[in-house]
Design a protein around this motif. Structure first.
Motif, mmCIF file in Angstrom:
data_model
loop_
_atom_site.group_PDB
_atom_site.id
_atom_site.type_symbol
_atom_site.label_atom_id
_atom_site.label_comp_id
_atom_site.label_asym_id
_atom_site.label_seq_id
_atom_site.Cartn_x
_atom_site.Cartn_y
_atom_site.Cartn_z
ATOM 1 N N GLY A 175 41.945 34.164 -35.290
ATOM 2 C CA GLY A 175 41.839 35.332 -34.021
ATOM 3 C C GLY A 175 40.252 35.472 -33.611
ATOM 4 N N ARG A 265 41.178 31.838 -31.864
ATOM 5 C CA ARG A 265 42.089 32.328 -29.841
ATOM 6 C C ARG A 265 41.408 33.669 -30.114
ATOM 7 N N ARG A 267 43.066 37.023 -30.050
ATOM 8 C CA ARG A 267 43.929 38.205 -30.638
ATOM 9 C C ARG A 267 44.691 38.525 -30.222
ATOM 10 N N GLY A 351 51.770 33.197 -28.621
ATOM 11 C CA GLY A 351 50.608 32.062 -27.824
ATOM 12 C C GLY A 351 50.588 31.488 -27.631
ATOM 13 N N TYR A 355 45.309 32.670 -26.745
ATOM 14 C CA TYR A 355 45.810 33.681 -27.810
ATOM 15 C C TYR A 355 46.837 33.228 -29.502
ATOM 16 N N MET A 356 46.439 34.196 -30.261
ATOM 17 C CA MET A 356 47.028 34.088 -31.471
ATOM 18 C C MET A 356 48.361 34.727 -30.604
ATOM 19 N N ARG A 357 48.933 34.393 -32.198
ATOM 20 C CA ARG A 357 50.224 34.961 -32.018
ATOM 21 C C ARG A 357 50.602 36.222 -32.511
ATOM 22 N N SER A 358 51.296 36.649 -32.687
ATOM 23 C CA SER A 358 51.384 38.698 -33.026
ATOM 24 C C SER A 358 52.439 38.813 -32.577
#
Length: 368
Positions: A175, A265, A267, A351, A355-358
């Protein structure tokens, strides 16, 4: 062979003086004849010729290479003139820094002009010494006609070839603004080809956007096991590598690791996630909702993003996907489900290339 025998007539003085019979006269003895001359006979003393010896060792000593050790042996004639001493064996010795002992590593012989040259293997830090006529027991008798000559060096620092193994930059992706760790192990190559941890060597962590032009970002000295782990802030996509420079002068040969590309990417985070009401009557509606935020770098709602909703029944270990919903323009998402059994609800944004996974910790709902 230049030798000088100085005959010193020594007269035995006694009172009264008695002449020895002619047939009893003591024979004349020369150097090399170890028997002592009888009392009253002439004595012979041997004058040793002065010698001098030089030694040249290369400035840079690379472990594992064979380097030339050279020099010249000379002797001084009766008139004071120095000249080459040919065909003489020398004793070349080495004292490792890790040991108190001196060990013979070569026995070069001087040529017609008094010069010698021998190649020796560089193994570690240590001192070098060479001498002539310093072994009265094992050398030929004519070596006793010369004074001992000696040359030496102080302890010399050697240069090591280096290598970097196991280099890795994690996490991948990472991130923006998060922490990335680069790690690996620096090794020295020994004289026999084996590897040894290079504790104390300097490691520089470098970054490049194109894999061609590199900039230093951080530095660290590995521990005794040769390992390093450098933490840096993730700012943009690019390549990372580790480099061992020659900052310590002649002590190491520079080396670099392979490059590792790290994708940076934005966050994301799911705020205010909730499954309600709690408890809920069986057959009634359960609303699962939350707010997806993206950090670029300030937090902003994430519109139009797919969010997956999962359910895991009480007593089960399996999560089941029950819906995929898209966030609204303000980043909010929500979905109603029929309450059928007790269990856990969660939401996951998987993601994208940007963008990052969350995901959000599960929320338990008691169905009555």
């Amino acid at each position: 062979m230049r030798r000088m025998l100085a005959l010193v007539a020594a007269l035995a003085v006694a009172s009264p003086v008695t002449a020895a019979p002619a047939h009893a006269a003591a024979p004349l003895r020369v150097p090399g004849d170890r028997a002592p001359a009888p009392t009253g006979s002439p004595l012979i003393a041997e004058q040793r010729l002065k010698t001098r010896l030089t030694m040249n060792v290369p400035d840079r000593l690379l472990v594992g290479e064979r380097v030339p050790v050279t020099g010249r042996l000379e002797s001084q004639d009766l008139d004071g003139t120095w000249g080459p001493l040919a065909g003489k064996r020398l004793d070349l010795r080495f004292n490792r820094s890790s040991s108190p002992d001196w060990n013979t590593i070569a026995a070069p012989v001087t040529d017609a002009d008094g010069y010698y040259s021998v190649r020796v293997l560089v193994v570690e830090n240590g001192a070098w010494a060479i001498d002539f006529a310093n072994d009265p027991v094992n050398l030929p008798d004519d070596y006793n006609s010369y004074e001992t000559a000696y040359a030496h060096t102080d302890v010399r620092q050697v240069t090591h070839r280096t290598s970097i193994s196991g280099f890795n930059a994690t996490p991948e992706p990472v991130g923006l603004g998060g922490t990335m760790r680069a790690s690996g192990t620096v090794m020295f190559t020994m004289a026999d080809g084996t590897k040894r941890p290079a504790g104390g060597a300097t490691v520089r962590l470098q970054f490049s956007t194109d894999g061609k032009a590199w900039k230093d970002k951080a530095a660290q000295s590995p521990g005794g096991d040769g390992r390093f782990a450098v933490d840096v802030k993730a700012e943009r996509d690019g390549y990372w590598r580790a480099r061992v420079p020659d900052d310590d002068g002649y002590l190491v040969v520079p080396s670099v690791s392979g490059a590792d590309y790290v994708d940076v990417r934005y966050r994301t985070y799911i705020h205010q996630f909730n499954a309600s009401p709690e408890p809920v009557r069986k057959g009634a509606a359960i609303t699962v909702k939350g707010l997806l935020y993206r950090y670029m770098p300030a937090g902003k709602p994430g519109p139009g993003a797919p969010v997956s909703i999962y359910f895991k029944a009480k007593g089960s270990s399996t999560w089941t996907g029950v819906a995929v919903v898209r966030t609204a323009s303000n980043g909010w998402f929500g979905k109603k489900f029929k309450a059928s059994k007790d269990g856990y609800w969660t939401a996951v944004y998987k993601g994208s290339s940007t963008y990052m996974r969350s995901n959000q910790p599960a929320d338990y709902v008691d169905v009555r």
